[in-house]
Design a protein around this motif. Structure first.
Motif, short mmCIF file in Angstrom:
data_model
loop_
_atom_site.label_atom_id
_atom_site.label_comp_id
_atom_site.label_asym_id
_atom_site.label_seq_id
_atom_site.Cartn_x
_atom_site.Cartn_y
_atom_site.Cartn_z
N SER A 928 0.81 -1.23 0.00
CA SER A 928 0.00 0.00 0.00
C SER A 928 0.84 1.28 0.00
O SER A 928 0.30 2.38 0.04
N PHE A 929 2.18 1.17 -0.07
CA PHE A 929 3.03 2.37 -0.07
C PHE A 929 2.75 3.31 -1.25
O PHE A 929 2.65 4.53 -1.06
N PRO A 930 2.62 2.81 -2.50
CA PRO A 930 2.31 3.75 -3.59
C PRO A 930 0.95 4.44 -3.36
O PRO A 930 0.81 5.63 -3.62
N PHE A 931 -0.02 3.68 -2.86
CA PHE A 931 -1.37 4.22 -2.62
C PHE A 931 -1.32 5.37 -1.62
O PHE A 931 -1.78 6.48 -1.89
N VAL A 932 -0.71 5.13 -0.45
CA VAL A 932 -0.70 6.19 0.58
C VAL A 932 0.15 7.38 0.13
O VAL A 932 -0.18 8.53 0.41
N SER A 933 1.23 7.11 -0.60
CA SER A 933 2.09 8.20 -1.08
C SER A 933 1.34 9.11 -2.03
O SER A 933 1.41 10.34 -1.93
N LYS A 934 0.60 8.51 -2.95
CA LYS A 934 -0.09 9.32 -3.96
C LYS A 934 -1.32 10.01 -3.39
O LYS A 934 -1.65 11.12 -3.79
N VAL A 935 -1.99 9.36 -2.45
CA VAL A 935 -3.20 9.96 -1.88
C VAL A 935 -2.84 11.12 -0.95
O VAL A 935 -3.48 12.17 -0.97
N LEU A 936 -1.80 10.95 -0.14
CA LEU A 936 -1.44 12.01 0.81
C LEU A 936 -0.53 13.06 0.18
O LEU A 936 -0.28 14.11 0.76
N GLY A 937 -0.01 12.76 -1.03
CA GLY A 937 0.82 13.75 -1.72
C GLY A 937 2.23 13.85 -1.17
O GLY A 937 2.93 14.83 -1.41
#
Length: 1170
Positions: A928-937
């Motif tokens: 889930s690292f790409p997901f949280v990185s892209k969502v939180l900016g």
């Protein structure tokens, strides 16, 4: 394409390939001179750097890329003047979530295309909901839309962005189908959007089987005898005319979905009924099972310059989908005349079809004559394109994108070599072997393990060697680290059947036949139809195994035998096993003999011209290195093969880490062997080793490079498994200490550390007998979770609700003994699950993200629907979750990324705090690292890389404290349709092959967009039927039925219990229908009769057998291509989203000027270019 040339310097062939048993009928490797396409100048003069001299091209001129001013002047007059498309902004259509048949290769090809656009100064807009990919990063595209790849949504993005052009050939079948539909809708013409590269008409001809056959008949190219049909009766009639056996192929589908072989009318009737539910047209063809299958990758520009980039040969004969075949490049068994016959036909076909860019053509070749048939042409980048690109070092996708922008091959540099033009056919002085990765064992006995014309593999590996034996054994180890090389890992009871009807394990059935049953090459050829050349090569490995075993001990293995074994690709651990020794002893012995690997370059030129590539592999079949080792870079270990549990998200982590290191001024060394990845692209690291990720090879490269350190925490589980051993052998492992990693992986150590820091966890016990298991379950109370220790993505885990099930699971379904202990954990029913992704430095928390699962605990986190920011967690729980992350970071002294899964159960008593229990912790990046990185900016891997190397470490921030006016939801992508027989049921065992995510102003809008982004999801039409079933005690059943009725849908069920329950709800009426569980065709008729377009099945457990009503409903929903909602919380969220979207026109087709509110770019949601 030069075939493998054995004469190049450094080949110690006589020493390496001594065959202890003379073979009289060996087919020798055909040696031929390197072949090149006609080209306007000698390639030795072509150069990629800035041209020397002053002559520049004028408007509309195409100029050869050459250092000679005279050559450039002449070429400007000679080369055709082609107008370049006038485009400033281009939309690229991506491929969506990774699924079987359409996987990471499109992340790689799309990323290369975006790089090419950026170089040309063209603004790239990307639509792709796959948030885990590198291409959906702002480093490549100026705008990214995380939206469904459907004609409607792509039309809305076109309307909003108004690009000048569109690229359709970089997003697999999904993008192609969307492009053809947009053209039919008239959207492209109305908005003035130009299709770049291969024209729409060519795409239609290559996809519509009937048009394709007619087109090839026009130029007298033989195609398989075939008839296009669109009904079951027509299919039966066509087969009678052609004669059985026949192969059925679907049009407009990917990876052979819906295709197969039929030996009689009964088999064809079932197969065509299923295929016609997935595709409007199917083709009935004469079966050529047992013929050779070959592929040619072709590149053509608009000026008709055409080259063959690579030709590949399938180890498996025709009958197995090429994506499920072992593939060898370049072809090894073709005589020169056959190679040229197919090459000439390929050029003729591609020119006739009018492909502009890259495509591949597949052939069937009769092994006993020169008769051949074209099977198909993919007029787009494909899985084979990624493989060919990595196998040759020729950047196919990059070149295709440049051609789409109007460049011609002579004027383009070869971006890899920097010294030749792109109008230059690669020449290889090595052999590449690709082996698919299947994960069929995850689906227990339900899935048929036989492989055929419909693809089932989830990933693939690529190994490079200078002999077939070396390349094959490397590839075997890459597929599964537990395999040491070519050995009999299975012992089939019916050996002849296992050989004649291929399964995912046929290679090891061949090993069993050779090692244990003494089958000859001729016997094996008769059963498998595999070319004898390959079988004799495999026999060389078998004879070497016998020779090593005959020595009996390591001391007796002399220099010649050790050299021979290493030249044939034997691993130290394999040799150790054969001579009853240890791997470290073998390593020391061979090093003392001076036997170490050499590093060779992939330069696309077979070393004919000087080239300086950073694209490397190791081999024992050489006498010198191609590079010097003066850079001392930082090594990044990649994630290896894509499989269920480890996929493209770890490639995103590896690429991000390598880029961050280069930004810091550090030299980077990437190791990976997955041809579908961006991390194995030629320009992502200072040095790329296309190599194994096992201990032996990582040590070899570390010692040669004298690297500064190794990063093991961005490539998933594979690098973690060797971390401690690397440290113990003197490797500088950067970031979190491998001893801490070991503490987190060992359940006993992990548990005692959590106890010592006051962090709660569920009760658990490791048992070695069934009685101990029963006793523990009685003490803590059912349900309990049972699982083996130390396994990636929870293989063979189960939740058990009663003693009889416990007994079955630990006796019939698994083995429990002192040798095989089983971990039993108290399972907390009806609890929530929370994911915490975080980065720490020297034990201090720097940043963290908290994502909430929609499903209750009991669904594997890799299959769960994640919501960020969380939608129901109170602030006091958010604060406690952060405290737990701080305590864990401190206790394990973490420097780098880590991830935790935490169970939350709200207290029944008001005022009491919720129960929070840690169930798992990985001291590495998670999926889930790409997901949280892209969502939180905020890029978590950038932060983690700084923490790992201890440079430019940012101050701690609380990203979860920032208010956000948007929500993002990650939904899993399943490939149930591909896995015939598998039960589409969500449990603690991971089953998804990919993921998608979308943003929205609230949870309903985000869920609507993300669910529609899953490949093949079709929203049910207004007033259609919904088949509802499962556990009536679930509270959601009532609210779902009520909402659907209020929205005008008609409810049907197959069980009297469900009917009684639904009809007891006020204002709800449901009808029990006739439900045939054994006859698929009749069931399809029932679905059609009642207009059923959606299945909601909330069963408590998997189907007991193949006629279980709930199982039949779930299975046929996916087989018929209807949406299936198999989880109560997700089904509730879907009907709530439906209730919100229907009044907004959610069920309407594309309407000009009515852009839905979710059609906003990533930048618009987050508020900046993150």
């Amino acid at each position: 394409m030069g075939l493998l040339r054995l004469s190049s310097p450094g080949w110690a062939l006589p020493r390496c390939l001594v065959n202890p048993r003379p073979l009289t009928s060996t087919r020798h490797l055909h040696i031929s001179a390197a072949r090149h396409a006609l080209r306007p100048t000698r390639p030795v003069q072509a150069i990629a750097r800035a041209a020397v001299g002053s002559y520049g091209n004028e408007e509309g001129e195409h100029v050869l890329n050459s250092p000679s001013e005279l050559a450039r002047k002449i070429s400007a007059k000679v080369l055709p003047k082609l107008p370049r498309p006038d485009v400033r902004k281009v939309l690229i259509v991506g491929s969506g979530g990774l699924s079987i048949g359409q996987a990471g290769e499109f992340d790689y090809s799309g990323s290369q295309a975006l790089k090419a656009l950026r170089e040309e100064g063209v603004d790239a807009v990307l639509i792709n909901p796959n948030i885990a990919t590198w291409q959906t990063s702002h480093q490549l595209a100026s705008e990214v839309y995380f939206l469904p790849i459907t004609p409607d949504y792509v039309a809305y993005v076109l309307e909003k962005e108004r690009p000048d052009g569109i690229l359709l050939t970089f997003g697999g079948q999904s993008a192609l189908n969307v492009g053809i539909e947009l053209d039919r809708m008239g959207v492209l013409e109305r908005l003035g959007v130009q299709v770049l590269g291969t024209p729409i008409r060519t795409l239609e001809v290559s996809e519509d089987r009937d048009l394709f056959v007619k087109a090839l008949n026009e130029i007298d190219i033989p195609v398989a005898t075939s008839t296009a049909v669109s009904t079951v009766n027509d299919a039966l009639q066509a087969a009678e005319t052609i004669g059985y056996p026949v192969i059925l192929r679907s049009a407009f589908t990917l990876g052979g979905l819906g295709s197969g072989f039929a030996n009689d009318p009964e088999e064809l009737r079932d197969l065509s009924a299923k295929s016609l539910s997935l595709s409007p047209q199917v083709l009935i063809e004469r079966s050529m099972k047992g013929w050779k299958e070959l592929e040619y990758e072709v590149v053509r520009d608009a000026a008709d310059n055409t080259i063959i980039c690579c030709n590949m040969e399938n180890f498996d004969p025709l009958g197995t989908h090429t994506g499920d075949s072992i593939v060898v490049a370049p072809s090894q068994t073709l005589p020169d005349d056959e190679y040229h016959m197919l090459r000439t036909a390929a050029l003729k076909v591609i020119r006739h079809l009018g492909v502009v860019g890259e495509c591949n053509i597949q052939y069937a070749l009769n092994p006993t004559s020169r008769e051949y048939r074209v099977i198909e042409v993919n007029a787009r980048l494909s899985r084979s394109s990624a493989l060919a690109s990595k196998a040759t070092g020729y950047p196919l996708a990059y070149t295709a994108a440049k051609i789409a922008l109007g460049h011609t091959l002579p004027e383009l540099p070869n971006a890899v070599t920097k010294t030749t033009t792109a109008c230059f056919e690669p020449s290889l002085d090595y052999i590449v072997t690709k082996i698919p990765k299947w994960d069929l064992a995850k689906f227990s006995t339900q899935v048929n393990r036989e492989v055929g014309s419909a693809m089932k593999s989830v990933g693939e590996v690529m190994a490079i060697g200078r002999t077939f034996e070396e390349s094959l054994q490397k590839a075997i180890r890459q597929v599964d680290p537990r395999w040491k090389g070519f050995e009999a890992y299975i012992q089939p009871e019916d050996l002849d059947r296992a050989l004649s009807r291929p399964t995912d394990m046929r290679l090891f059935a061949i090993a069993y036949a050779m090692f244990n049953k003494n089958y000859t090459v001729d016997q094996l050829h008769d059963l498998t139809k595999i070319d004898k050349w390959f079988l004799y090569k495999i026999d060389n490995i078998v004879q070497t195994v016998h020779a090593l075993k005959a020595e009996g001990s390591l001391e007796k293995v002399d220099h010649e035998l050790m050299k021979r074994a290493k030249c044939m690709g034997f691993a130290d651990s394999h040799i150790a096993e054969l001579v009853a020794s240890k791997e470290d002893a073998v390593r020391a012995a061979r090093k003392s003999m001076g036997i170490t690997p050499f590093v060779k370059r992939i330069d696309t030129l077979a070393a004919e011209f000087p080239a300086h590539t950073n694209y490397l592999y190791t081999t024992y079949n050489a006498s010198e290195h191609d590079v010097d080792f003066s850079e001392h870079g930082t090594m990044v270990l990649g994630s290896g093969v894509y499989r269920i549990g480890s996929s493209v998200e770890f490639d995103w982590c590896a690429v991000t880490c390598a880029r961050k290191l280069r930004e810091m001024g550090k030299k980077t060394v990437m190791i990976n062997y997955n041809p579908e990845t961006v991390s194995t692209d030629f320009d992502e690291a200072d040095r790329l080793y296309f190599e194994e990720l096992g201990y032996e090879r990582v040590m070899d490269i570390y010692e040669l490079e004298q690297a500064q350190g190794v990063i093991v925490s961005v490539g998933g589980q594979l690098p973690q498994n060797i971390a401690l051993r690397l440290k113990d052998n003197g490797v500088n492992v950067l970031g979190t200490d491998p001893a801490s990693i070991d503490k987190a992986e060992d359940r006993h150590k992990f548990s005692s550390i959590l106890d010592s820091i006051g962090v709660d966890q569920p009760e658990w016990c490791e048992v070695t007998s069934l009685d101990a298991a029963k006793k523990f379950a009685e003490t803590v109370g059912y349900p309990v979770l049972i699982r083996p220790s130390y396994v990636l993505s929870g293989a063979a885990m189960n939740v058990v609700y009663e003693e009889s099930a416990l007994e079955y699971n630990l006796s019939a379904a698994a083995d429990v003994s002192p040798l095989h202990p089983v971990v039993i954990t108290k399972f907390i029913d009806n609890a929530q699950e929370v994911d915490v992704d975080a980065v720490a430095h020297e034990g201090k928390l720097i940043i963290h993200a908290v994502s909430e699962h929609v499903e209750n605990a009991g669904v594997h986190s890799g299959d769960a629907t994640l919501v960020l920011p969380p939608f129901s967690l109170p602030s006091e729980d958010m604060a406690r979750l952060k405290q737990i992350a701080e305590k864990v970071a401190n206790a394990f002294e973490i420097s780098g990324p880590f991830n935790m899964q935490i169970i939350r159960k709200a207290s029944i008593t008001s005022g009491e705090p919720s129960v929070l229990k840690v169930i798992e912790c990985n001291l590495r990046a998670s999926r889930s690292f790409p997901f949280v990185s892209k969502v939180l900016g905020t890029n978590f891997i950038d932060v983690a890389t700084s923490a790992i190397v201890g440079q430019d470490v940012p101050d701690p921030v609380d990203a979860m404290a920032e208010p956000r006016d948007y929500v993002a939801i990650k939904v899993s992508q399943f490939s149930w349709t591909r896995l015939g027989g598998a039960d589409p049921f969500l449990g603690v065992e991971m089953a998804s092959t990919g993921e998608v995510a979308s943003f929205g102003k609230d949870i309903h809008e985000a869920y609507w967009a993300s669910l529609l982004s899953t490949t093949g999801f079709k929203v049910p039409r207004a007033n259609s039927g919904v088949l509802i079933g499962g556990d009536v005690t679930k509270p959601e059943m009532q609210t779902i039925a009520k909402t659907l009725t209020d929205l005008g849908f008609r409810l049907y069920c197959s069980s009297a219990t469900v009917e009684e329950f639904l009809n007891s709800i006020p204002y709800v009426s449901a009808k029990k229908i006739f439900f045939p569980t054994r006859d698929k065709r009749k069931l399809r008729e029932v679905f059609d009769e009642y207009d059923i377009e959606c299945v909601i099945n909330l069963a408590k457990s998997r189907g007991k057998d193949a006629v279980d009503e709930d199982y039949v409903a779930r299975r046929n929903a996916v087989d018929f291509g209807f949406p299936l909602l198999n989880n109560a919380q997700c089904a509730q969220l879907f009907v709530d989203a439906l209730a919100k979207k229907i009044p907004q026109g959610g069920l309407r087709k594309y309407t000009e000027g009515r852009i839905p509110s979710e059609v906003r770019s990533w930048r618009e949601f987050v508020g900046r270019r993150a």
